[in-house]
Design an enzyme around this catalytic site. Structure first.
Site, PDB file in Angstrom:
ATOM      1  N   GLN A 101      73.011 -56.728 -12.189  1.00  0.00           N
ATOM      2  CA  GLN A 101      71.487 -55.780 -12.214  1.00  0.00           C
ATOM      3  C   GLN A 101      70.288 -57.258 -12.888  1.00  0.00           C
ATOM      4  O   GLN A 101      70.659 -57.639 -14.255  1.00  0.00           O
ATOM      5  CB  GLN A 101      71.063 -55.091 -13.279  1.00  0.00           C
ATOM      6  CG  GLN A 101      70.240 -54.254 -12.415  1.00  0.00           C
ATOM      7  CD  GLN A 101      69.305 -52.959 -13.499  1.00  0.00           C
ATOM      8  OE1 GLN A 101      68.934 -53.455 -14.480  1.00  0.00           O
ATOM      9  NE2 GLN A 101      69.092 -52.128 -12.743  1.00  0.00           N
ATOM     10  N   TYR A 188      59.103 -51.640 -15.387  1.00  0.00           N
ATOM     11  CA  TYR A 188      59.196 -53.400 -16.032  1.00  0.00           C
ATOM     12  C   TYR A 188      58.604 -54.419 -15.136  1.00  0.00           C
ATOM     13  O   TYR A 188      57.704 -53.603 -13.713  1.00  0.00           O
ATOM     14  CB  TYR A 188      61.005 -53.795 -15.612  1.00  0.00           C
ATOM     15  CG  TYR A 188      62.028 -53.109 -17.005  1.00  0.00           C
ATOM     16  CD1 TYR A 188      61.617 -53.412 -18.238  1.00  0.00           C
ATOM     17  CD2 TYR A 188      62.289 -52.252 -16.454  1.00  0.00           C
ATOM     18  CE1 TYR A 188      61.939 -52.838 -19.230  1.00  0.00           C
ATOM     19  CE2 TYR A 188      63.054 -51.557 -17.715  1.00  0.00           C
ATOM     20  CZ  TYR A 188      62.743 -51.539 -19.455  1.00  0.00           C
ATOM     21  OH  TYR A 188      63.015 -51.375 -20.307  1.00  0.00           O
ATOM     22  N   ARG A 235      67.172 -50.831  -6.792  1.00  0.00           N
ATOM     23  CA  ARG A 235      66.519 -49.469  -7.821  1.00  0.00           C
ATOM     24  C   ARG A 235      65.251 -49.372  -8.439  1.00  0.00           C
ATOM     25  O   ARG A 235      64.433 -50.255  -8.608  1.00  0.00           O
ATOM     26  CB  ARG A 235      67.055 -49.246  -8.996  1.00  0.00           C
ATOM     27  CG  ARG A 235      67.238 -48.467  -9.678  1.00  0.00           C
ATOM     28  CD  ARG A 235      68.459 -48.672 -10.948  1.00  0.00           C
ATOM     29  NE  ARG A 235      69.041 -47.545 -11.377  1.00  0.00           N
ATOM     30  CZ  ARG A 235      69.306 -46.707 -12.831  1.00  0.00           C
ATOM     31  NH1 ARG A 235      69.015 -47.537 -14.251  1.00  0.00           N
ATOM     32  NH2 ARG A 235      70.251 -46.100 -12.799  1.00  0.00           N
ATOM     33  N   GLY A 331      76.088 -42.246 -16.234  1.00  0.00           N
ATOM     34  CA  GLY A 331      75.397 -43.289 -16.795  1.00  0.00           C
ATOM     35  C   GLY A 331      76.330 -42.682 -18.539  1.00  0.00           C
ATOM     36  O   GLY A 331      76.937 -43.341 -18.865  1.00  0.00           O
ATOM     37  N   ARG A 332      75.615 -42.056 -18.901  1.00  0.00           N
ATOM     38  CA  ARG A 332      75.904 -41.465 -20.521  1.00  0.00           C
ATOM     39  C   ARG A 332      77.626 -41.029 -20.340  1.00  0.00           C
ATOM     40  O   ARG A 332      78.197 -40.875 -21.467  1.00  0.00           O
ATOM     41  CB  ARG A 332      75.454 -39.779 -20.827  1.00  0.00           C
ATOM     42  CG  ARG A 332      73.759 -40.820 -21.307  1.00  0.00           C
ATOM     43  CD  ARG A 332      72.881 -39.326 -21.390  1.00  0.00           C
ATOM     44  NE  ARG A 332      71.568 -39.437 -22.445  1.00  0.00           N
ATOM     45  CZ  ARG A 332      70.750 -39.893 -21.437  1.00  0.00           C
ATOM     46  NH1 ARG A 332      70.684 -39.762 -20.315  1.00  0.00           N
ATOM     47  NH2 ARG A 332      69.305 -39.957 -21.220  1.00  0.00           N
TER      48      ARG A 332
END
Length: 374
Positions: A101, A188, A235, A331-332
């Protein structure tokens, strides 16, 4: 149940993914210092999670100015490229593909993280609010800080950044990655260009939505020219509303998020990239992504669609069965359960996540999560 949805193979361009479960980008801040260099501990972390059909690395800064948090890895020095070779070799040893990424935080940074202590760069000189960055305050220690005031990029500097993305893609290939994902979400740099809140430019990169999407189109095309369009993912993080203003993605809620992100997806369709990933809001009481948006995304894009957020097995299976998603990022659950596909297949219990060890530190809370033994 899952054998007909999550655990079936699927093609991503020339790659065959063993299942629909994805390890999504997850910042863990374990790179070696000095130099933000990937290391053997990181290689073991990714190797353990190579049960996923596709692995996507944590965000990797494409240049020194792209860093917004202490100890996050880069992909712009030879030492960093060599460090990532350990990671890709470990994952390939398990027979799985891994994408890098590519990340640039833009204004979400601090002068202490910037070369020569300079101001962070951004589309416009507008400071990020409702967010903190993590800076190093000593060897192995750090603290939260407010982002520093950024300076606006010139038009020539924006074009130079497009070249930096292309170079990062070349570095990713040298490091052994199978493809790249562009981080265009969560406030971002790319998201800062997309958003009218943070982009108040008057040149070709600002103003209309078409112009605000120009940077996205240019870096995606530049990266696709390097690695091949089917080996590129992008993404986004569409957010439609929130009553929790402090948790809004760095203040970048769009006046019309449906229009903004469907147009962005159409631009990705025109380039022909392999997948589009949607990072859904995942905090408590976060707004749900409307099904109307999911349907519009499916109609606009012929590649693979990925969603990640507060997914469990049944919810993931539902969006795949509805035809809205092809892949789902966990994810988690993947952090705490490196053998997640087997746990879902067999109905085994899931390990809880240790939130205190998420960022920075050692193998504790990183590579010491157990596989299920009954």
């Amino acid at each position: 149940m899952y054998e007909t949805t999550l655990l079936t193979p699927i093609k991503l361009g020339p790659l065959t993914l063993e299942n629909r479960l994805v390890l999504p980008p997850l910042t863990r801040s374990r790179s070696s210092q000095p130099g933000n260099i990937p290391n053997a501990l990181m290689a073991e972390y990714y190797r353990q999670r190579s049960t996923a059909g596709l692995l996507i690395t944590e965000g990797i800064q494409i240049e020194p100015r792209g860093q917004g948090y202490a100890w996050t890895p880069g992909l712009h020095s030879q030492a960093q490229i060599d460090g990532w070779k350990q990671v890709t070799a470990a994952v390939h040893g398990q027979g799985k593909p891994i994408f890098a990424q590519l990340w640039h935080v833009g204004r979400v940074s601090h002068t202490s993280l910037q070369p020569q202590g300079e101001a962070p760069i951004a589309p416009s000189a507008i400071r990020a609010e409702n967010v903190s960055v993590f800076i190093e305050t000593g060897p192995g220690t750090g603290a939260l800080a407010e982002p520093s005031a950024p300076r606006a990029l010139s038009t020539a500097e924006v074009k130079d950044l497009v070249n930096l993305y292309a170079q990062a893609a070349r570095n990713a290939l040298e490091a052994g990655f199978d493809g790249v994902e562009l981080h265009c979400a969560n406030g971002y740099l790319v998201n800062q260009f997309i958003s009218a809140h943070s982009n108040q430019r008057t040149d070709e990169y600002g103003g209309s939505l078409h112009n605000r999407l120009r940077f996205l189109r240019e870096i995606t095309q530049a990266v696709a020219d390097v690695v091949g369009k089917e080996r590129v993912g992008v993404r986004f993080a569409p957010l439609f509303s929130s009553t929790d203003e402090a948790r809004v993605y760095l203040g970048l809620v769009e006046a019309n998020p449906h229009e903004t992100y469907i147009e962005a997806i159409k631009a990705m369709q025109a380039i022909g990239i392999g997948y589009v990933s949607m990072a859904e809001a995942d905090w408590d009481a976060a707004p749900a992504l409307p099904d109307s948006f999911r349907q519009a995304a499916r109609e606009a894009f012929s590649g693979l669609l990925m969603y990640a957020g507060k997914y469990d097995g049944p919810r993931a299976a539902k969006v795949i069965e509805a035809g809205w998603a092809d892949l789902v990022g966990f994810g988690r659950w993947f952090i705490a359960n490196p053998d997640l596909p087997a746990r879902l297949r067999n109905g085994w219990p899931l390990e809880p996540l240790d939130a205190a060890s998420m960022y920075g530190g050692t193998a504790v809370g990183y590579t010491d999560y157990p596989v299920y033994t009954g």
